[in-house]
Enzyme design. Structure first.
Site, PDB file in Angstrom:
ATOM      1  N   PRO A 309       0.846  -1.219   0.000  1.00  0.00           N
ATOM      2  CG  PRO A 309       0.071  -0.974   2.191  1.00  0.00           C
ATOM      3  CD  PRO A 309       0.825  -1.909   1.307  1.00  0.00           C
ATOM      4  CG  ASP A 479       5.484   0.130   2.800  1.00  0.00           C
ATOM      5  OD1 ASP A 479       4.260   0.149   3.036  1.00  0.00           O
ATOM      6  OD2 ASP A 479       6.199  -0.882   2.973  1.00  0.00           O
ATOM      7  CG  HIS A 480       0.103   5.031   4.062  1.00  0.00           C
ATOM      8  ND1 HIS A 480       0.220   5.345   5.392  1.00  0.00           N
ATOM      9  CD2 HIS A 480      -0.673   6.007   3.534  1.00  0.00           C
ATOM     10  CE1 HIS A 480      -0.459   6.440   5.667  1.00  0.00           C
ATOM     11  NE2 HIS A 480      -1.006   6.872   4.540  1.00  0.00           N
ATOM     12  NE  ARG A 481       3.706  -2.751   3.913  1.00  0.00           N
ATOM     13  CZ  ARG A 481       4.393  -3.802   3.471  1.00  0.00           C
ATOM     14  NH1 ARG A 481       3.933  -5.029   3.698  1.00  0.00           N
ATOM     15  NH2 ARG A 481       5.509  -3.646   2.798  1.00  0.00           N
TER      16      ARG A 481
END
Length: 507
Positions: A309, A479-481
């Site tokens: 994501p 990376d939105h994590r």
């Protein structure tokens, strides 16, 4: 039992009788036990024909003491070994490799640590060394063939007498099994037509060499790209590598080019090849072209990136001060890529979360080193050479290192640690005039920054005036994590302040 009964009713009168009975029965028990053990040992010695019983008390004559009797030493034959040379895993993403060229031929003697074959991985061409002494008995995957990682590509015989056995094993499929790669495609029929055999056979190899006569890493002849064995052979035969035309991948000089130069026709072939460069055919429209090894690796990585994501943030940075600094240090060998990498590394040092990475989906790592990878387009693919510890290396050393990495990348000679250790990636299309674009996040990293061209722009200052400034657009894919919007915004603010006041870049 009688002894026990007597002991159960011991009195002062029969004490001496009981003790004598115990002593006699105990001695009898020991004698019987020893007799049983000796009987078992004798039976085992007869079965195995081995004397288990010691004979220290009986004097015996040895065979050597008998006159006229000679003891022949017992020799145990040592059987030689036939080992398999496997397709190595030259990178963490490599699943198969292509044989570029065999440095050694069948029957050649090999020493431990000597280069045997050049293998094309998904990122580079690398020389594969042998771990044992012996003889290259049988080549199971010819030049141009592809084999999975871990499969046998050749057989190594320990002694010269075992070469025939190894060849029989290879022809019978005992060593490679299903892992043996299919042979390279056969040449087109036109190349073997009988009426024009002489003309065709000369023209075909010349065109093959002509396509790679000018190596992209040679920079107009400043650097000669050759395999280690070719350099060694050229030194032994006193052949000048600068005058040779490589027939290896991307024009790399291999051993057979050096050997051809020694023969009479070597120089003629090279001269004709240079003339044929201009006549190299272009792209055939409508043709179906399979992926190269590198293109296949890029394809798999891009598909893997879709599972992450991501989000994107853009930022506009004024580059007047950076452009002025570049003009001052350009004559000293400093490149714009090195300046951007250095500025990015200094910003990452203040925001370590942007330099982190998530690999398992359950945790993330604050990387201990800031290794800036920079995307480079090469013939047939894309690779990201890595500037390791870019925040700690001075700008001049960083520029020299970058030029070296680019040369090696275009020659497909990068080592795995030089392209797979990046923690943050730069992709710069500004030199093509692209003002903005989005980049795809490489697997295993936290962010990638796309850099556009620096262009003059009309801007309004805070005091209401209108002026001209050079500005560039950077877009970061993260990376939105691991990285959130505020983290990325603070990083871009720091990066902009470093680029707009680049005094720290030259220290």
């Amino acid at each position: 039992l009688a002894t026990l009964s007597a002991c159960s009713s011991i009195t002062p009168r029969n004490l001496s009788l009981s003790l004598s009975l115990l002593k006699s029965h105990f001695s009898l028990f020991l004698s019987l036990s020893l007799a049983l053990r000796l009987t078992k040992l004798e039976k085992m010695s007869r079965l195995l024909q081995t004397p288990f019983l010691p004979s220290v008390s009986l004097p015996t004559k040895t065979r050597s003491s008998i006159p006229g009797f000679r003891v022949k030493p017992r020799t145990i034959p040592i059987q030689a070994k036939i080992r398999e040379i496997f397709m190595p895993a030259l990178s963490s993403t490599m699943t198969e490799g292509k044989i570029v060229s065999w440095v050694k031929s069948e029957g050649d003697k090999l020493n431990k640590g000597e280069s045997v074959v050049v293998v094309e991985s998904d990122k580079a061409d690398m020389d594969v060394e042998t771990f044992y002494d012996g003889y290259l008995a049988a080549i199971m995957v010819e030049e141009g063939g592809v084999a999975p990682v871990g499969s046998a590509i050749a057989l190594l015989a320990e002694t010269e007498d075992e070469i025939a056995d190894a060849k029989a094993k290879a022809s019978g499929g005992g060593g490679g099994g299903d892992s043996k790669a299919p042979p390279p495609p056969s040449p087109p029929p036109a190349a073997v037509e009988a009426p024009v055999a002489v003309e065709k056979k000369v023209a075909a190899p010349v065109k093959a060499v002509a396509a790679s006569a000018v190596h992209p890493a040679s920079e107009g002849g400043k650097r000669v790209v050759a395999s280690p064995y070719a350099k060694k052979l050229a030194k032994e035969l006193k052949v000048e590598l600068a005058g040779l035309v490589g027939s290896g991948p991307m024009g790399r000089i291999v051993a057979k080019d050096v050997e051809a130069a020694v023969s009479d026709g070597g120089s003629v072939q090279a001269a004709v090849a240079v003339k044929e460069v201009a006549a190299a055919p272009g792209v055939e429209l409508g043709s179906v072209v399979p992926f190269t090894t590198m293109q296949g690796a890029v394809s798999r990585n891009m598909v893997e990136s879709l599972a992450v994501p991501t989000f994107r943030v853009g930022y506009t940075i004024t580059t007047d001060a950076l452009d002025a600094l570049y003009k001052k240090v350009k004559s000293k060998g400093v490149t714009m890529t090195a300046l951007l990498a250095k500025a990015t590394a200094l910003a990452l040092a203040r925001h370590p979360v942007v330099n982190s990475s998530c690999r398992d989906g359950n945790s993330f790592v604050y990387n201990s080193s800031i290794n800036v990878a920079v995307a480079v387009a090469i013939d047939g693919g894309l690779i990201t050479p890595v500037l390791q510890n870019a925040d700690k290396v001075d700008i001049y050393s960083l520029s020299r290192k970058w030029k070296e990495l680019v040369d090696k990348a275009r020659a497909k000679q990068l080592q795995p640690q030089e392209y797979n250790t990046g923690t943050f990636t730069l992709s710069n299309l500004g030199m093509f005039g692209v003002d903005r674009f989005d980049a795809i996040l490489p697997p295993g990293t936290g962010a990638i920054m796309a850099v556009g061209a620096s262009q003059p722009s009309v801007v309004a200052t805070k005091d209401g005036r209108i002026g001209m400034k050079n500005q560039m657009q950077v877009n970061v894919t993260a990376d939105h994590r691991v990285i959130y919007g505020a983290d990325l915004a603070l990083f871009l603010q720091t990066l902009a302040s470093i680029i707009e006041d680049p005094k720290d870049l030259t220290f």
